[in-house]
Design a protein around this motif. Structure first.
Motif, short mmCIF file in Angstrom:
data_model
loop_
_atom_site.label_atom_id
_atom_site.label_comp_id
_atom_site.label_asym_id
_atom_site.label_seq_id
_atom_site.Cartn_x
_atom_site.Cartn_y
_atom_site.Cartn_z
N ASP A 104 -2.06 -8.26 -1.19
CA ASP A 104 -1.53 -7.90 0.14
C ASP A 104 -2.63 -7.46 1.12
N LYS A 186 9.38 -8.91 -9.53
CA LYS A 186 8.17 -8.10 -9.29
C LYS A 186 8.40 -6.62 -9.55
N GLN A 224 13.33 -1.46 -4.88
CA GLN A 224 12.53 -2.36 -4.03
C GLN A 224 13.22 -2.58 -2.68
N ASP A 227 12.18 0.33 -0.77
CA ASP A 227 10.76 0.19 -0.41
C ASP A 227 10.62 -0.73 0.81
C1 IPE Z 1 5.93 -4.31 -4.93
O1 IPE Z 1 5.89 -4.90 -3.70
C2 IPE Z 1 4.69 -4.67 -5.64
C3 IPE Z 1 4.63 -4.55 -7.08
C4 IPE Z 1 5.60 -4.77 -7.89
C5 IPE Z 1 3.32 -4.23 -7.57
P1 IPE Z 1 5.18 -4.28 -2.43
O2 IPE Z 1 4.00 -5.09 -2.06
O3 IPE Z 1 6.23 -4.08 -1.39
O4 IPE Z 1 4.69 -2.86 -2.91
P2 IPE Z 1 3.91 -1.85 -1.97
O5 IPE Z 1 4.77 -1.67 -0.74
O6 IPE Z 1 2.60 -2.49 -1.66
O7 IPE Z 1 3.81 -0.60 -2.77
#
Ligand code: IPE
Ligand code: IPE
Ligand code: MG
Ligand code: MG
Length: 339
Positions: A104, A186, A224, A227
């Motif tokens: 990312d 993920k 997630q 998140d």
């Molecule tokens: C989750 O996705 C990533 C993993 C499972 C390692 P994100 O890319 O949204 O996670 P953050 O926001 O960088 O923590």
């Protein structure tokens, strides 16, 4: 939302989180010690970064799930097997974070520079590999094929999730199904594995193992979803990582999928943010307003709540105990969290 009611909710969340984590705080302290042991290495750079990662903290949700699941089925969550495997789960999570930040191109994590931004991509990739393999090596001490089966499957799935996500980057036509496929892989499978392994170590029968596996799966999806919502609504200081970053990376998450279904004319704006890699032409505020006024944000929140509720429901067949109650409190904590 009015400031007072928001403060009241935040206080309640902090209280819920405190009740959950206080119940197993001695065990979580043992996990910290075990993490420190597992991160030792004769190779100075590994020891240094391992220590940096441990000190940077994190919520420790995954080891908490392993320990609580173990206790909830009548096991001893404080025994060495349980602590060791809870730490292995946090190691695996840490490995995914270290790799995820490379993928990312994220420069902050837990309010510190990410490993890739401080030490470079090469070091971060290798450190992630080291964490994965150390986690596996440690787990071999259990001499348990069922545990190894779960760990290899979950690691493969997490990689599949991140790869699938890469192929979907920048695609504003991503479907709800594709989105859920990515987040299940993920994130959710690891939550599920934490609960299942806890149950297994605690000596649970097959029915109880399945029930905790389902709980973890639903919880992980809710986690997630939240998140992804926090990426729009959260603030960087609380999150400890960049906010508004998903769209800049080309990630279309559920709130945007819902927005584009309801207001297809916003597609050009969304594409522009991705193409330009910033919010200069289309501000974050204006996007957030649209997400709110279109109902897209509310709908995505409702989905998170549905999955959290399904997690809670999965626990119905579990015998009552303080540990089962803590597991029941986690869905609400996950929904209301701000970090
Ligand atoms: C989750 O996705 C990533 C993993 C499972 C390692 P994100 O890319 O949204 O996670 P953050 O926001 O960088 O923590
Ligand atoms: C971040 O996980 C990656 C996701 C799956 C979204 P956490 O939010 O559990 O990260 P830490 O461990 O608390 O930093
Ligand atoms: Mg990321
Ligand atoms: Mg995120």
């Amino acid at each position: 939302m009015q400031a007072t009611s928001q403060t009241a909710i935040l206080e309640e969340v902090q209280l819920t989180a405190k009740l959950i984590f206080d119940l197993i705080s001695p065990e979580l302290m043992l996990v910290e010690e075990e993490f420190e042991r597992q991160a030792r290495s004769n190779i100075q750079v590994i020891a240094y970064i391992g220590d940096h990662l441990r000190r940077s903290g994190g919520k420790r949700v995954r080891p908490a799930l392993t320990i609580l699941s173990n206790y909830a089925v009548g096991g001893d969550g404080a025994n060495y097997s349980s602590i060791r495997m809870a730490t292995v789960m946090e190691f695996l999570h840490t490995a995914t974070l270290v790799h995820d930040d490379v993928i990312d191109k994220a420069d902050t994590r837990r309010n510190r520079p990410s490993i890739n931004s401080e030490f470079g991509n090469q070091t971060a990739v290798l450190m992630g590999d080291w964490l994965y393999m150390s986690a596996f090596e440690t787990s071999h001490a259990e001499r348990s094929l069922p545990i190894l089966d779960i760990l290899t499957a979950v690691t493969r799935r997490m990689t599949e999730g991140e790869l699938l996500q890469l192929t979907l980057l920048g695609r504003t036509d991503i479907s709800e199904e594709q989105y859920f496929e990515v987040i299940a892989r993920k994130t959710a499978y690891l939550f599920s594995a934490c609960c299942e392994i806890g149950a297994l170590l605690g000596g649970a029968d097959a029915r109880t193992q399945n029930l905790l596996r389902d709980y973890g799966m639903n919880l992980g999806i809710a986690f997630q979803l939240v998140d992804d919502l926090l990426d729009f609504t959260g603030n960087e200081e609380a999150l400890g990582k960049p906010a508004g970053a998903d769209l800049l990376e080309g990630k279309i998450s559920l709130p945007l999928i819902f927005l584009l279904q309801r207001e297809p004319q916003r597609r050009a704006d969304v594409q522009r943010v991705i193409a330009e890699g910033n919010y200069q032409a289309v501000s974050r505020g204006s996007l957030l307003n649209s997400l709110e006024s279109s109902g897209a944000l509310g709908l995505a929140q409702a989905r998170a709540i549905e999955y959290a509720a399904a997690a809670g429901k999965a626990l119905d067949g579990l015998q009552d105990s303080p540990y089962a109650q803590a597991l029941s409190a986690i869905p609400a904590y996950i929904i209301e969290r701000d970090r």
